[in-house]
Design a protein around this motif. Structure first.
Motif, short mmCIF file in Angstrom:
data_model
loop_
_atom_site.label_atom_id
_atom_site.label_comp_id
_atom_site.label_asym_id
_atom_site.label_seq_id
_atom_site.Cartn_x
_atom_site.Cartn_y
_atom_site.Cartn_z
N GLN A 131 0.83 -1.20 0.00
CA GLN A 131 0.00 0.00 0.00
C GLN A 131 0.87 1.26 0.00
OE1 GLN A 131 -2.56 -1.46 3.46
NE2 GLN A 131 -4.07 -0.30 2.28
N PHE A 132 1.95 1.21 0.75
CA PHE A 132 2.87 2.34 0.80
C PHE A 132 3.45 2.64 -0.58
CE2 PHE A 132 7.40 3.51 1.10
CZ PHE A 132 7.28 4.76 1.69
N ARG A 133 3.84 1.61 -1.30
CA ARG A 133 4.40 1.81 -2.64
C ARG A 133 3.36 2.37 -3.60
NH1 ARG A 133 7.69 -3.84 -2.07
NH2 ARG A 133 9.61 -2.96 -1.19
N GLU A 134 2.09 2.01 -3.40
CA GLU A 134 1.03 2.56 -4.24
C GLU A 134 0.85 4.05 -3.95
OE1 GLU A 134 -2.11 2.99 -6.93
OE2 GLU A 134 -0.48 1.54 -6.76
N VAL A 135 0.93 4.43 -2.68
CA VAL A 135 0.85 5.85 -2.32
C VAL A 135 1.99 6.61 -2.99
CG1 VAL A 135 1.11 7.50 -0.42
CG2 VAL A 135 -0.40 5.53 -0.16
N GLU A 136 3.20 6.06 -2.95
CA GLU A 136 4.33 6.74 -3.58
C GLU A 136 4.17 6.82 -5.09
OE1 GLU A 136 8.05 6.98 -0.84
OE2 GLU A 136 8.11 5.14 -2.04
N ARG A 137 3.61 5.78 -5.69
CA ARG A 137 3.43 5.78 -7.15
C ARG A 137 2.49 6.88 -7.60
NH1 ARG A 137 0.14 4.12 -11.03
NH2 ARG A 137 -1.45 3.41 -9.56
N THR A 138 1.47 7.17 -6.78
CA THR A 138 0.46 8.18 -7.14
C THR A 138 0.65 9.48 -6.38
OG1 THR A 138 -1.06 7.28 -5.47
CG2 THR A 138 -1.23 6.39 -7.72
N ALA A 139 1.87 9.74 -5.90
CA ALA A 139 2.13 10.87 -5.01
C ALA A 139 1.75 12.21 -5.64
CB ALA A 139 3.60 10.89 -4.59
N ALA A 140 2.09 12.42 -6.90
CA ALA A 140 1.80 13.71 -7.54
C ALA A 140 0.30 13.97 -7.58
CB ALA A 140 2.40 13.74 -8.95
N GLU A 141 -0.47 12.96 -7.91
CA GLU A 141 -1.93 13.10 -7.95
C GLU A 141 -2.48 13.36 -6.56
OE1 GLU A 141 -5.84 10.30 -8.88
OE2 GLU A 141 -3.86 9.69 -9.59
N LEU A 142 -1.96 12.66 -5.56
CA LEU A 142 -2.44 12.84 -4.19
C LEU A 142 -2.13 14.25 -3.68
CD1 LEU A 142 -1.49 9.42 -2.55
CD2 LEU A 142 -3.69 10.13 -3.49
N ARG A 143 -0.99 14.79 -4.04
CA ARG A 143 -0.66 16.16 -3.62
C ARG A 143 -1.63 17.17 -4.22
NH1 ARG A 143 4.04 17.11 -0.88
NH2 ARG A 143 5.47 15.33 -0.68
N ARG A 144 -2.02 16.97 -5.47
CA ARG A 144 -3.00 17.87 -6.09
C ARG A 144 -4.35 17.76 -5.39
NH1 ARG A 144 -0.30 16.12 -10.86
NH2 ARG A 144 -1.87 14.49 -11.20
N THR A 145 -4.75 16.54 -5.07
CA THR A 145 -6.03 16.33 -4.37
C THR A 145 -6.01 17.02 -3.02
OG1 THR A 145 -6.43 14.22 -5.48
CG2 THR A 145 -7.56 14.58 -3.38
N LEU A 146 -4.92 16.85 -2.27
CA LEU A 146 -4.84 17.45 -0.93
C LEU A 146 -4.83 18.97 -0.99
CD1 LEU A 146 -2.32 15.00 0.79
CD2 LEU A 146 -4.75 15.29 1.31
#
Length: 417
Positions: free
Chosen positions: A356-371
């Motif tokens: 799960q951690f690696r999936e968070v890192e893989r989508t980090a740029a998208e998650l930063r935009r969402t946050l």
């Protein structure tokens, strides 16, 4: 003319503040920021768990919450039991006398209407009941502002929480789960509001991100109030799984910073440091929520257990994975657009957590935009919530309301029950 001649409004803040829980103190800091910005004339003091810390850090007078100093220590001897019993009677008088000196009392955030961690009814639930009952009897407005609530199994605790909520003059909650829980206890919540956690009103520190750094927030987790019989088993599983995860990160050459949110978490940090024994794994020294935010802002990724560790990570816009120990954590993650990134704290599986951690890192740029988008919305909600709070608690000091027909989410302070 009235504003120039009227005495200053007297405001009390109440709770387990200054006792080592950084989330509680962060909620206090947010409310003090609101009072100093919108009601600078207000005279503020506290009835709290750690008066020395609150007085020194926030520069307001503070009084100890409990007369008996051993209130939260286990009483096994007759003298201690008698001291606790006498303390309940003394506290009833002390609380009423303190409430009487105020026009408004604010309970700032905190999970004061829940029992997701072990809790005795004659501890803080009784203290909160005394506060709200005194407010009703003495006609002092008591406001539960942005608080957390949850279903409670213990009948005595549930009864005290229910009556505290009923007797309060104002209630608002940090999520819809909390409002629903209070409604299920038989409290009319038709006019109660939901807003983001008060800590989202705090400023974000400006620090540089350290490439590759991972913050892992740990907790002295032993289950909830109904898990006392299995507390040690739950803690062992949590500690073992979290330790394996941290060891895997260190083996991959990742720098890991261990975070806490309460003084009671220190033994967990020591246990992980000793078990992993790597120079890549260090413990952060944090005394305030601002310190926690500096750590989460500097990280590439955060994996955390405590609720306000998650708040700090999300507030700073850092991709986050929650080790969830209660529904409030999942509700927070969902509200911030990261609902899929949760892992159960009761059953930490290091292998699955690492995936799960690696999936968070893989989508980090998208998650930063969402946050970034969700944080802007949270800021607008809190601005409107504080405006509504002024109208409810300080009707003679605030400006006339400015009706705004804008139906956008930033104006949706009250959610439909």
């Amino acid at each position: 003319m009235r504003a120039a001649t009227a005495p200053p409004v007297r405001v009390g803040v109440f709770g387990l503040l200054g006792s080592g829980n950084l989330g509680n103190d962060g909620s206090l800091e947010a409310v003090l920021g609101y009072l100093r910005a919108e009601h600078p004339e207000a005279v503020v003091d506290a009835l709290c768990g750690g008066p020395e810390t609150v007085a020194a850090r926030y520069r307001i007078p503070a009084t100890r919450l409990h007369w008996y100093r051993g209130e939260y220590r286990t009483a096994s001897r007759a003298g201690a039991i008698a001291g606790k019993g006498l303390g309940k009677l003394v506290d009833a008088c002390r609380t009423a006398a303190w409430v009487r000196r105020h026009d408004v009392v604010i309970v700032p955030g905190m999970g004061v209407l829940e029992a997701t961690l072990p809790l005795r009814p004659w501890g803080f639930p009784y203290a909160l009941f005394l506060l709200c009952a005194s407010g009703r009897l003495l006609r002092t407005r008591v406001a539960l502002v942005g608080v957390g609530a949850a279903a409670i199994g213990s009948r005595p605790t549930r009864a005290l929480v229910r009556w505290s909520a009923r007797l309060a003059a104002h209630r608002s909650y940090r999520d819809t789960l909390s409002r629903d829980a209070i409604r299920a206890m038989g409290v009319d919540t038709a006019h109660d509001e939901v807003c983001p956690d008060l800590a989202f009103a705090l400023p974000v520190p400006r620090v540089a991100t350290v490439p590759g750094r991972v913050c892992v927030g740990v907790m002295a987790f032993h289950g909830g109030d109904d898990d006392r019989a299995r507390a040690e088993e739950i803690h062992r599983r949590y500690l073992d799984g979290t330790t394996r995860f941290v060891r895997a990160l260190a083996r991959d050459g990742r720098e890991v910073r261990l975070l806490t949110g309460d003084a009671v978490d220190a033994p967990v940090v020591a246990a992980i440091l000793g078990a992993v024994d790597s120079p890549l794994v260090t413990a952060a020294e944090t005394a305030t929520l601002a310190d926690l935010m500096k750590e989460t802002a500097a990280a590439d990724t955060v994996v955390a257990t405590r609720y306000h560790n998650l708040v700090c990570a999300l507030k700073t816009g850092t991709p986050t994975l929650a080790l969830s120990y209660a529904a409030k954590s999942e509700a927070l993650m969902d509200r911030m657009g990261l609902g899929a990134h949760c892992h159960p704290a009761r059953a930490v599986d290091a292998g699955r957590l690492l995936a799960q951690f690696r999936e968070v890192e893989r989508t980090a740029a998208e998650l930063r935009r969402t946050l970034a988008e969700r944080n802007r919305t949270a800021a607008r909600h809190l601005d409107r919530h504080f405006t509504a709070l002024t109208a409810a608690l300080f009707p003679t000091t605030g400006p006339a309301p400015d009706p705004d027909p804008d139906p956008s989410p930033s104006h949706a302070l009250r959610e439909t029950p």
